[in-house]
Design an enzyme around this catalytic site. Structure first.
Site, short mmCIF file in Angstrom:
data_model
loop_
_atom_site.label_atom_id
_atom_site.label_comp_id
_atom_site.label_asym_id
_atom_site.label_seq_id
_atom_site.Cartn_x
_atom_site.Cartn_y
_atom_site.Cartn_z
N LYS A 54 0.85 -1.20 0.00
CA LYS A 54 0.00 0.00 0.00
C LYS A 54 0.87 1.25 0.00
O LYS A 54 0.61 2.20 -0.72
CB LYS A 54 -0.91 0.01 1.24
CG LYS A 54 -2.08 -0.95 1.13
CD LYS A 54 -2.82 -1.09 2.45
CE LYS A 54 -3.80 -2.25 2.36
NZ LYS A 54 -4.22 -2.76 3.65
N GLN A 98 -5.16 -1.93 9.80
CA GLN A 98 -4.89 -3.21 9.15
C GLN A 98 -5.40 -4.37 10.03
O GLN A 98 -5.09 -4.43 11.22
CB GLN A 98 -3.39 -3.36 8.89
CG GLN A 98 -3.00 -4.59 8.10
CD GLN A 98 -3.49 -4.58 6.66
OE1 GLN A 98 -3.57 -3.54 6.01
NE2 GLN A 98 -3.84 -5.74 6.15
N ASP A 123 -11.72 2.22 4.21
CA ASP A 123 -12.12 0.81 4.08
C ASP A 123 -13.62 0.68 3.83
O ASP A 123 -14.09 -0.39 3.45
CB ASP A 123 -11.79 0.05 5.37
CG ASP A 123 -10.54 -0.81 5.24
OD1 ASP A 123 -10.27 -1.31 4.13
OD2 ASP A 123 -9.86 -0.99 6.26
N1 GUN Z 1 -6.55 -7.08 5.95
C1 GUN Z 1 -6.73 -7.80 4.80
N2 GUN Z 1 -7.54 -7.13 3.96
C2 GUN Z 1 -7.88 -5.98 4.57
C3 GUN Z 1 -8.69 -4.87 4.18
O1 GUN Z 1 -9.29 -4.79 3.10
N3 GUN Z 1 -8.78 -3.87 5.10
C4 GUN Z 1 -8.16 -3.91 6.30
N4 GUN Z 1 -8.32 -2.88 7.14
N5 GUN Z 1 -7.40 -4.93 6.69
C5 GUN Z 1 -7.27 -5.95 5.82
#
Ligand code: GUN
Length: 287
Positions: A54, A98, A123
């Site tokens: 990211k 996360q 998200d």
């Molecule tokens: N962990 C794995 N996929 C995601 C996601 O789409 N959002 C978040 N916050 N954590 C994740």
């Protein structure tokens, strides 16, 4: 192989171009650089990789990115205080916590997610944004299902009037996926672990989306010839190989189009996240 292969990289590149153009335009018009903060608690190895990806993607697109690493011994009040601090910062427009959290914090996961300001909820997990989606206002939408929809749209697959079947009813994928398809006038069915005669339902699908987290679960006998099959699963086999929820080798002989794993819809998730960060920044600077 008879199915058209829907490769994630092709569509992800298009989405990233759009997010980059939008970020540049915002900067030119207002002087604002979109800022994304990612909080990672503990040292889950898969999460470390996601977070690094990211961060790299933000750099490529001209989005400011800050990774906040917290120890696995972080307390509930420390994490809530960190979220609150980010809610107040003017240079941060998107906040992502996360998942998964360390075991000691898991029970309070919802409280943490709901502590994130809905205006910075990139998200799309906050009840305010879930509610918006359910009444047809697409604002900050969960990244994975929105990536699937954008892929279908960019691939020119007609949704209106289509019969869409989703296998999996999670808050992160299945339910928002249903709302997105419904808003595009598909006829939507959600199946789950208690669905009776599952293959009878999946065989009716023109568009079949599978998100249950079971390796190679969907087999060729569950698919109508010519259907579009979107595989959201990522599962690691004992030999370390990554596979989806769809038995790709057999289903590709029946389906009209299919996404691979790896290299499928997963690549679009980050692109949507960055677009959400730009969307949040644009809205926040108007205040
Ligand atoms: N962990 C794995 N996929 C995601 C996601 O789409 N959002 C978040 N916050 N954590 C994740």
């Amino acid at each position: 192989m008879t199915a058209r292969l829907l490769e994630g990289k092709v569509f992800a590149a298009q989405l990233k171009e759009q997010a980059k153009a939008d970020a540049l335009q915002l900067k030119a018009k207002t002087g604002v650089t979109p800022g994304l903060a990612v909080i990672i608690v503990g040292d889950n190895p898969a999460s470390q990789v996601y977070v690094a990806n990211k961060h790299k993607a933000c750099e490529e697109l001209g989005i400011y990115s800050e990774v906040i690493r917290m120890s696995e011994h972080t307390s509930k009040s420390q994490l809530l205080a960190q979220i609150e601090q980010l809610n107040l910062r003017k240079d941060i427009h998107g906040i992502l916590l996360q998942l998964p959290l360390p075991d000691a914090l898991k029970a309070d996961e919802a409280e943490f997610l709901y502590a994130i300001s809905p205006d910075k909820d990139v998200d799309g997990f906050h009840p305010v944004n879930v509610g918006r989606l359910s009444i047809g206002q697409e604002y900050l939408v969960p990244c994975t299902p929105y990536g699937c929809i954008r892929m279908l749209e960019l691939a020119g697959i007609p949704l209106e009037g289509s019969r869409a079947v989703i296998v999996g009813r999670s808050n992160i994928v299945g339910k928002p996926m249903a709302q997105l398809l419904l808003a595009r006038n598909a006829t939507v069915t959600i199946c789950h672990s208690r669905t009776k005669n599952l293959s009878e339902v999946t065989k009716e699908a023109d568009i079949l989306i599978v998100a249950i987290g079971k390796a190679k679960f969907l087999t060729a006998d569950m698919v109508k010839p010519g259907a579009v099959v979107i595989d959201v699963g990522i599962n690691r086999l004992p030999d370390r190989k990554l596979v989806g929820d769809v038995d790709f080798e057999t289903v590709k002989e029946v389906a009209g189009a299919i996404t691979p794993v790896p290299g499928g819809v997963g690549l679009l998730t980050i692109a949507v996240l960055l677009q959400n960060a730009v969307t949040a920044a644009r809205a926040l600077q108007k205040r």
